[in-house]
Structure formats: structure tokens, C-alpha cells
Design a protein around this motif. Structure first.
Motif, PDB file in Angstrom:
ATOM      1  N   PRO A 122       4.032 -17.073  75.773  1.00  0.00           N
ATOM      2  CA  PRO A 122       3.834 -17.375  74.533  1.00  0.00           C
ATOM      3  C   PRO A 122       2.684 -17.316  73.679  1.00  0.00           C
ATOM      4  O   PRO A 122       1.689 -17.517  74.357  1.00  0.00           O
ATOM      5  N   PHE A 124       1.256 -18.818  71.420  1.00  0.00           N
ATOM      6  CA  PHE A 124       0.190 -19.925  71.295  1.00  0.00           C
ATOM      7  C   PHE A 124      -0.477 -20.009  72.242  1.00  0.00           C
ATOM      8  O   PHE A 124      -1.575 -20.605  72.232  1.00  0.00           O
ATOM      9  N   TRP A 128      -4.580 -20.242  72.331  1.00  0.00           N
ATOM     10  CA  TRP A 128      -5.047 -21.626  72.940  1.00  0.00           C
ATOM     11  C   TRP A 128      -6.218 -20.953  73.722  1.00  0.00           C
ATOM     12  O   TRP A 128      -7.295 -21.570  73.701  1.00  0.00           O
ATOM     13  N   GLY A 217       4.153 -22.092  62.185  1.00  0.00           N
ATOM     14  CA  GLY A 217       4.856 -22.693  63.261  1.00  0.00           C
ATOM     15  C   GLY A 217       3.878 -22.820  64.365  1.00  0.00           C
ATOM     16  O   GLY A 217       3.565 -23.566  65.221  1.00  0.00           O
ATOM     17  N   LEU A 218       2.873 -21.666  64.395  1.00  0.00           N
ATOM     18  CA  LEU A 218       1.784 -21.506  65.657  1.00  0.00           C
ATOM     19  C   LEU A 218       0.670 -22.557  65.098  1.00  0.00           C
ATOM     20  O   LEU A 218       0.148 -23.137  66.493  1.00  0.00           O
ATOM     21  N   GLY A 220       1.348 -25.396  64.295  1.00  0.00           N
ATOM     22  CA  GLY A 220       1.750 -26.808  64.942  1.00  0.00           C
ATOM     23  C   GLY A 220       1.625 -26.782  66.156  1.00  0.00           C
ATOM     24  O   GLY A 220       1.307 -27.736  66.676  1.00  0.00           O
ATOM     25  N   GLN A 221       2.004 -25.699  66.846  1.00  0.00           N
ATOM     26  CA  GLN A 221       2.082 -25.406  68.375  1.00  0.00           C
ATOM     27  C   GLN A 221       0.572 -25.856  69.032  1.00  0.00           C
ATOM     28  O   GLN A 221       0.138 -26.577  69.832  1.00  0.00           O
ATOM     29  N   LEU A 222      -0.476 -24.992  68.045  1.00  0.00           N
ATOM     30  CA  LEU A 222      -1.766 -25.414  68.485  1.00  0.00           C
ATOM     31  C   LEU A 222      -2.274 -26.487  68.374  1.00  0.00           C
ATOM     32  O   LEU A 222      -3.120 -27.130  69.065  1.00  0.00           O
ATOM     33  N   ILE A 224      -0.771 -29.415  68.691  1.00  0.00           N
ATOM     34  CA  ILE A 224      -0.335 -30.195  69.870  1.00  0.00           C
ATOM     35  C   ILE A 224      -1.531 -30.327  71.083  1.00  0.00           C
ATOM     36  O   ILE A 224      -1.577 -31.261  71.589  1.00  0.00           O
ATOM     37  N   SER A 249      -1.303 -29.168  59.775  1.00  0.00           N
ATOM     38  CA  SER A 249      -0.923 -29.430  61.369  1.00  0.00           C
ATOM     39  C   SER A 249      -1.913 -30.242  61.980  1.00  0.00           C
ATOM     40  O   SER A 249      -1.478 -30.757  62.966  1.00  0.00           O
ATOM     41  N   GLY A 253      -1.120 -33.149  64.474  1.00  0.00           N
ATOM     42  CA  GLY A 253      -1.688 -33.169  65.771  1.00  0.00           C
ATOM     43  C   GLY A 253      -2.579 -34.707  66.009  1.00  0.00           C
ATOM     44  O   GLY A 253      -2.336 -35.149  67.393  1.00  0.00           O
TER      45      GLY A 253
END
Length: 301
Positions: A122, A124, A128, A217-218, A220-222, A224, A249, A253
Motif C-alpha cells: 500500500p 501509505f 510512512w 485519503g492518504l 487520513g491513512q497516515l 492513523i 486529518s 488522528g
């Protein structure tokens, strides 16, 4: 009337205007903190729930969530715009050149196993792994950290955009009007400029909007994983991760532990974040409907 496109444009325009001028009408300053108070036999301690004085409530430190959202919107909105635009400019140009001048793919030409392996990771997670070592309590300023993240996201996203544009260009290259232009002596650069690119404009615009949704969206994933746009402030005892820029985001998080207590601390920035993504998603769907209707061929007797 294309109601989907109109709704998306209204939502996006409202968010942009709020980011530019919202601080002029915000009821509280970003650095203004609500204090512990005792009145009428009742002790009031932050975080404060939404009220007339604090429309979106405060965080546990007493800072106005609305003021934080307005301050952080510039990082969420404009970094996403910048990354998407740069991806489209560089990836789009590379894809056009590869699609027009490159050789057609054959069944025997397969991607190297290492490329297949990287595609299974993925995006992200890759970002990361690059950012986690430099994002915690960085010495660099918040704008500098946002720029570093933007460069990483841009570099990782260019191959995907280039691949998409290459496939679209290769299809258009085989069209009869391109072949005709080539047969009468038009040069490749003129064909690209006058024939290929004009037929790609609609696809480029839709892809640009979709890239913004993907980048948000990325973010938001980062978030987390505690990688926030502009850098992460790490506190000790207890361990806590805070966004240095208050981008949306990051606010989501850092507040996910409030899911069962003081829900407004999480849900208010989450609502702004989701609505903003929804606005661009509606624009993408609306543009597809608009161009499908515009270029639809109707048979006539």
C-alpha cells in the motif's frame, strides 16, 4: 441540471472560502484557551461540549475546535491541491510522451517481478516508512515538513498518473484523425499539441479531481499511524501525538481515543474532513456525467 456536480462545487467552494476568510468571523482566536471555571456550584473543565460560545466545542486543553479547523484547513486543502497538480503536470507529461512515442505493449512484455512486488505494498505504508523517522518532533518548520511530505507523495504518485495517461494516449494515437494528421506531414509535437492533448483535457480534469480525493485519503491513512501534514509533536508521560498544524486529518488522528468520551473532539474534524472529500467525489462523478452526456452520440434517421 447536473445536480451532482453543482453540489460538489458548492461544498468545495464553501470549504475554500472558509479556509481563506473564516478566521475573520471565528468567535475565538487559535491561541485562546477556555479556563477552568466555577459558577453556580458547578465546576466547568475542558473539553467543553458544543455551545453558543464554542459552536464545535473545545479540545481537552480548552482550545476552540472551530479555530483549529480554520487554521489547519490551509494545510489540508492546499497541500492536497499542490500534490495533485504536480502529479498531473509531471506524470501527465511523461505519460503523453510515453504513450505517443513508446512502443505498443505485447503479451510477452511483462513487468519485472520487483515491480509487481512493490505494487502489492500500500502507498501509505511506503510513505510512512519514509516519513516516520523525520516527522516526530522535527527541527524543521511546519511548512518545511509539509513540503517534504508533498514531495514524497508526488514522487510516489507520478508513475501511477504516467501509466494512466500513457494508456489513454496510446488509444488516441491510433485514432483516424491522428493518423490523417501524420499522413499529411504534421510533426509529432504539433500532433500532440493540436490533436492528442485537446482530446485528453476532460480525462485530465477528472483525473486531477480523483487525485485530490486519493491524496486526502492518504492523509487520513497516515494520520492513523501518527504521521501528520506539517509534522507530529510527540509528548511523553503519557505518550500523545499532536498535529503541529491542526490540519484536518491530523486532528482526526490525534483525537481517535475520544470515540467513547467527548465524541465531539473527534467527530467535528472528522465531519469537516469527510465532507471535503465528499465534495470532490461529487465533482468527479458530476464531471463524468457531464462529459458522457456532452459527447454521447445519438443516432439519427
Amino acid at each position: 441540471m447536473n445536480k451532482t456536480l453543482l453540489a460538489g462545487l458548492i461544498i468545495t467552494a464553501f470549504m475554500l472560502l472558509a479556509s481563506l476568510f473564516g478566521h475573520y468571523v471565528a468567535p475565538h482566536d487559535l491561541n485562546e484557551s477556555a479556563q477552568v471555571s466555577y459558577s453556580g456550584g458547578e465546576l466547568t473543565v475542558p473539553p467543553l461540549p458544543p455551545s453558543k460560545e464554542y459552536p464545535l466545542g473545545t479540545d481537552k486543553y480548552g482550545y476552540d475546535i472551530l479555530a483549529k479547523l480554520l487554521a489547519g484547513s490551509k494545510y489540508t486543502i492546499y497541500v492536497a491541491f499542490a500534490v495533485a497538480f504536480t502529479r498531473m503536470a509531471l506524470g501527465g507529461a511523461i505519460g503523453l510522451l510515453l504513450g505517443y512515442f513508446g512502443q505498443p505493449k505485447t503479451a510477452r512484455r511483462e513487468r519485472a517481478p520487483i515491480w509487481n512486488m512493490l505494487n502489492g505494498i500500500p502507498v501509505f505504508v511506503i510513505v510512512w516508512m519514509i516519513m516516520i523517522g523525520i516527522t516526530m518532533n522535527p527541527a524543521a518548520s511546519a511548512p518545511a515538513m509539509a513540503l517534504i511530505l508533498a514531495v514524497v507523495l508526488t514522487a510516489i504518485g507520478i508513475p501511477s498518473v504516467a501509466g494512466t495517461m500513457r494508456e489513454k494516449t496510446a488509444i488516441i494515437r491510433e485514432k483516424q484523425f491522428v493518423t490523417s494528421a501524420h499522413s499529411i506531414g504534421a510533426g509529432p509535437w504539433r500532433i500532440l499539441r493540436k490533436h492528442v492533448f485537446p482530446h485528453m483535457k476532460e480525462s485530465l480534469l477528472i483525473l486531477f479531481v480523483q487525485e485530490i480525493v486519493l491524496i486526502l485519503g492518504l492523509f487520513g491513512q497516515l494520520a492513523i499511524l501518527n504521521v501528520f501534514v506539517g509534522g507530529t509533536k510527540e509528548l511523553k508521560d503519557p505518550v500523545e501525538y499532536l498535529s503541529r498544524t491542526n490540519e484536518w486529518s491530523g486532528l482526526v488522528g490525534q483525537s481517535r481515543d475520544y470515540l467513547f468520551t467527548y465524541q465531539w473532539v473527534l467527530f467535528m474534524p472528522l465531519a469537516a474532513y469527510v465532507v471535503f472529500i465528499l465534495g470532490f467525489h461529487l465533482i468527479s462523478i458530476g464531471l463524468e456525467k457531464h462529459y458522457r452526456k456532452t459527447f454521447a452520440k445519438v443516432s439519427q434517421l
